[in-house]
Design a protein around this motif. Sequence first.
Motif, PDB file in Angstrom:
ATOM      1  N   GLY A  48       0.799  -1.231   0.000  1.00  0.00           N
ATOM      2  CA  GLY A  48       0.000   0.000   0.000  1.00  0.00           C
ATOM      3  C   GLY A  48       0.828   1.276   0.000  1.00  0.00           C
ATOM      4  N   THR A  49       2.127   1.181   0.260  1.00  0.00           N
ATOM      5  CA  THR A  49       2.974   2.383   0.233  1.00  0.00           C
ATOM      6  C   THR A  49       3.224   2.792  -1.214  1.00  0.00           C
ATOM      7  N   ILE A  50       3.631   4.056  -1.374  1.00  0.00           N
ATOM      8  CA  ILE A  50       3.905   4.573  -2.710  1.00  0.00           C
ATOM      9  C   ILE A  50       5.422   4.611  -2.919  1.00  0.00           C
ATOM     10  N   THR A  51       5.873   4.061  -4.042  1.00  0.00           N
ATOM     11  CA  THR A  51       7.320   4.024  -4.292  1.00  0.00           C
ATOM     12  C   THR A  51       7.822   5.439  -4.581  1.00  0.00           C
ATOM     13  N   GLN A  52       9.076   5.677  -4.169  1.00  0.00           N
ATOM     14  CA  GLN A  52       9.573   7.057  -4.130  1.00  0.00           C
ATOM     15  C   GLN A  52      10.574   7.381  -5.243  1.00  0.00           C
ATOM     16  N   GLY A  53      10.874   6.404  -6.100  1.00  0.00           N
ATOM     17  CA  GLY A  53      11.712   6.714  -7.250  1.00  0.00           C
ATOM     18  C   GLY A  53      13.181   6.851  -6.960  1.00  0.00           C
ATOM     19  N   GLY A  54      13.875   7.468  -7.898  1.00  0.00           N
ATOM     20  CA  GLY A  54      15.331   7.485  -7.861  1.00  0.00           C
ATOM     21  C   GLY A  54      15.959   8.759  -7.336  1.00  0.00           C
ATOM     22  N   TYR A  55      15.182   9.769  -7.053  1.00  0.00           N
ATOM     23  CA  TYR A  55      15.761  11.016  -6.521  1.00  0.00           C
ATOM     24  C   TYR A  55      15.973  10.851  -5.026  1.00  0.00           C
ATOM     25  N   SER A  56      16.743   9.868  -4.625  1.00  0.00           N
ATOM     26  CA  SER A  56      16.848   9.482  -3.217  1.00  0.00           C
ATOM     27  C   SER A  56      18.295   9.115  -2.908  1.00  0.00           C
ATOM     28  N   THR A  57      18.654   9.263  -1.662  1.00  0.00           N
ATOM     29  CA  THR A  57      19.986   8.810  -1.238  1.00  0.00           C
ATOM     30  C   THR A  57      19.926   7.369  -0.749  1.00  0.00           C
ATOM     31  N   HIS A  58      18.728   6.933  -0.353  1.00  0.00           N
ATOM     32  CA  HIS A  58      18.558   5.562   0.124  1.00  0.00           C
ATOM     33  C   HIS A  58      17.270   4.996  -0.460  1.00  0.00           C
ATOM     34  N   VAL A  59      17.227   3.684  -0.606  1.00  0.00           N
ATOM     35  CA  VAL A  59      16.002   3.050  -1.051  1.00  0.00           C
ATOM     36  C   VAL A  59      15.978   1.638  -0.473  1.00  0.00           C
ATOM     37  N   VAL A  60      14.817   1.216  -0.004  1.00  0.00           N
ATOM     38  CA  VAL A  60      14.668  -0.136   0.541  1.00  0.00           C
ATOM     39  C   VAL A  60      13.938  -0.980  -0.501  1.00  0.00           C
ATOM     40  N   VAL A  61      14.598  -2.020  -0.969  1.00  0.00           N
ATOM     41  CA  VAL A  61      14.024  -2.851  -2.024  1.00  0.00           C
ATOM     42  C   VAL A  61      14.305  -4.310  -1.704  1.00  0.00           C
ATOM     43  N   LEU A 256      13.888  17.646 -22.896  1.00  0.00           N
ATOM     44  CA  LEU A 256      12.767  17.981 -23.788  1.00  0.00           C
ATOM     45  C   LEU A 256      13.270  18.533 -25.115  1.00  0.00           C
ATOM     46  N   ALA A 257      14.411  19.230 -25.059  1.00  0.00           N
ATOM     47  CA  ALA A 257      14.983  19.822 -26.271  1.00  0.00           C
ATOM     48  C   ALA A 257      15.939  18.848 -26.985  1.00  0.00           C
ATOM     49  N   SER A 258      15.950  17.592 -26.567  1.00  0.00           N
ATOM     50  CA  SER A 258      16.858  16.568 -27.129  1.00  0.00           C
ATOM     51  C   SER A 258      18.323  16.982 -27.014  1.00  0.00           C
ATOM     52  N   ASP A 259      18.642  17.774 -26.015  1.00  0.00           N
ATOM     53  CA  ASP A 259      20.010  18.240 -25.845  1.00  0.00           C
ATOM     54  C   ASP A 259      20.715  17.439 -24.748  1.00  0.00           C
ATOM     55  N   VAL A 260      20.881  16.163 -25.014  1.00  0.00           N
ATOM     56  CA  VAL A 260      21.626  15.328 -24.061  1.00  0.00           C
ATOM     57  C   VAL A 260      22.244  14.178 -24.842  1.00  0.00           C
ATOM     58  N   ARG A 261      23.513  13.923 -24.566  1.00  0.00           N
ATOM     59  CA  ARG A 261      24.170  12.789 -25.226  1.00  0.00           C
ATOM     60  C   ARG A 261      24.845  11.935 -24.166  1.00  0.00           C
ATOM     61  N   TYR A 262      24.129  10.830 -23.724  1.00  0.00           N
ATOM     62  CA  TYR A 262      22.775  10.510 -24.153  1.00  0.00           C
ATOM     63  C   TYR A 262      21.844  10.315 -22.960  1.00  0.00           C
ATOM     64  N   ARG A 263      22.396  10.387 -21.770  1.00  0.00           N
ATOM     65  CA  ARG A 263      21.569  10.315 -20.574  1.00  0.00           C
ATOM     66  C   ARG A 263      22.177  11.200 -19.494  1.00  0.00           C
ATOM     67  N   PHE A 264      21.312  11.912 -18.773  1.00  0.00           N
ATOM     68  CA  PHE A 264      21.763  12.600 -17.560  1.00  0.00           C
ATOM     69  C   PHE A 264      21.761  11.609 -16.409  1.00  0.00           C
ATOM     70  N   VAL A 265      22.768  11.711 -15.552  1.00  0.00           N
ATOM     71  CA  VAL A 265      22.812  10.909 -14.328  1.00  0.00           C
ATOM     72  C   VAL A 265      22.991  11.891 -13.173  1.00  0.00           C
ATOM     73  N   ILE A 266      22.115  11.786 -12.180  1.00  0.00           N
ATOM     74  CA  ILE A 266      22.190  12.686 -11.023  1.00  0.00           C
ATOM     75  C   ILE A 266      23.149  12.107  -9.987  1.00  0.00           C
ATOM     76  N   ASP A 267      24.089  12.912  -9.557  1.00  0.00           N
ATOM     77  CA  ASP A 267      25.006  12.501  -8.495  1.00  0.00           C
ATOM     78  C   ASP A 267      24.249  12.629  -7.172  1.00  0.00           C
ATOM     79  N   THR A 268      23.848  11.493  -6.605  1.00  0.00           N
ATOM     80  CA  THR A 268      22.989  11.542  -5.413  1.00  0.00           C
ATOM     81  C   THR A 268      23.734  12.047  -4.176  1.00  0.00           C
ATOM     82  N   ALA A 269      25.066  12.169  -4.252  1.00  0.00           N
ATOM     83  CA  ALA A 269      25.815  12.774  -3.137  1.00  0.00           C
ATOM     84  C   ALA A 269      25.448  14.251  -2.997  1.00  0.00           C
ATOM     85  N   THR A 270      24.868  14.817  -4.049  1.00  0.00           N
ATOM     86  CA  THR A 270      24.519  16.242  -4.020  1.00  0.00           C
ATOM     87  C   THR A 270      23.068  16.483  -3.627  1.00  0.00           C
ATOM     88  N   LEU A 271      22.344  15.401  -3.329  1.00  0.00           N
ATOM     89  CA  LEU A 271      20.910  15.572  -2.990  1.00  0.00           C
ATOM     90  C   LEU A 271      20.762  16.187  -1.600  1.00  0.00           C
TER      91      LEU A 271
END
Lengths: 271, 271
Positions: A48-61, A256-271
């Motif tokens: 019943g909980t809602i998953t919180q995605g990848g913008y996280s420093t920790h995740v329980v899976v 949205l502007a297709s200006d990425v080659r080819y994926r952005f990756v977020i450094d979660t140490a900066t969250l």
Amino acid sequence: MTKHKVGDRVGVGCMVNSCRECANCLNGDEQYCLKGMVGTYGAEDRDGTITQGGYSTHVVVTEHFVVSIPDGLELDVAAPLLCAGITTYSPLHRWGAGPGKKVAVVGLGGLGHMAVKLAAAMGAEVTVLSQSLKKQEDGLRLGATSYFATSDPGTFEQLAGSFDLIINTVSASIDISAYLQLLTLDGALVNVGAPAEPLPVNAFALIGGRRSFAGSMIGGIPETQEMLNFCAEHGIGADIEVIPAGKINDAYERVLASDVRYRFVIDTATL
Amino acid sequence: MTKHKVGDRVGVGCMVNSCRECANCLNGDEQYCLKGMVGTYGAEDRDGTITQGGYSTHVVVTEHFVVSIPDGLELDVAAPLLCAGITTYSPLHRWGAGPGKKVAVVGLGGLGHMAVKLAAAMGAEVTVLSQSLKKQEDGLRLGATSYFATSDPGTFEQLAGSFDLIINTVSASIDISAYLQLLTLDGALVNVGAPAEPLPVNAFALIGGRRSFAGSMIGGIPETQEMLNFCAEHGIGADIEVIPAGKINDAYERVLASDVRYRFVIDTATL
């Protein structure tokens, strides 16, 4: 816990749970769980909980949905493999990309650039079909041996009956019947994206070459591990741009502007 | 001549020639000859003559395109096998119809009634999907174990995710996306007819079950012989109504009115 231990290099992809009892789950096709898989982003989990995605420093899976990142594969270039990598690896592998096979990749974005790298590493002869020749240099560097602009109608004449397999990574509506004509006898065109509008398919394009128009969605957990091992073995990662959390909104606009080659990756140490 | 001798019981199907040199011809897929196969009816042959079709007492055909009618198969019930039989046998065989597989046949006409007989003889569990229940008794007699009316929307709910293979024998436009949802994981819907208008396909219906929408056209010569042998072995012929030449125009009207169970065969002794 038996699959991983503290300190292991691991990853979590697009799903975090499924029933693990149905025929598809037991067969390692958890993404097709008959009771519905649980997505990693904003989905209702079985408790019943809602998953919180990848913008996280920790995740329980639960460990079943956690894969090992093999040594030699950096974590940042591995991250997009868990979505774009498996989404393209799965149909390439299932539809037999390999030596002697001609594979075309439609669209050279996040998914397409992985499809090119993976198909080339599998030993197939890879062609990119892109709207323009803007990214031609990239396409060849990534492993394609040919690159054609689909805005040129001559492309469709020249390549008629050429490919054993076409992976369509474009989510916009394209003229599927024209692309089907590029397939050889028994060829398959596999969509990994889904345009919102139905695609008109000319049945003659299928019947005239015993061709298939198919679809594929990410991949199962065992297959995801297999893909990661394949990538480590072949030195394949995603082409990425690492950004700090503060740049997420900018990055979104650039996607949205297709200006990425080819994926952005977020450094979660900066969250 | 090495394949047949005078007095042999033989048949000629939908094609009478092809280049016999291209990869497809050499592979026994003459119907997909890369230089174009020569149809039996009003087509230009390789020597420039026009083929004269089946309303004939005699026909000259190169032996490669002449198949043997096995003993135990009457010539009249064998005749439609060379078109409706091979057209349905080929996709059933290629897409793995057999024990443990659930096969649906859309439409119970000349093609559909053969698809039901053949799929049942291959050991598959066969369901007929027809507009109404009018021919239900026939469908069950031919070998189907279930029969559903597609005019009833409940049919699509009840059968969602049920079939490994669907053979669509209907040449009119049907809602392909609705039928695709009846397939199980990795299932295929194979069209053997071709509507004039493109069919709108919802990509989600494919992606959501790794499904395929495919097409198939008659079958090659070796496969046609294999089909005839299979039919002889299983005591399968077409359900026919034999007519004299004088009834051809009446029969044509009756075909248009779907008033035939399931193929007319012209007795050429009356020509």
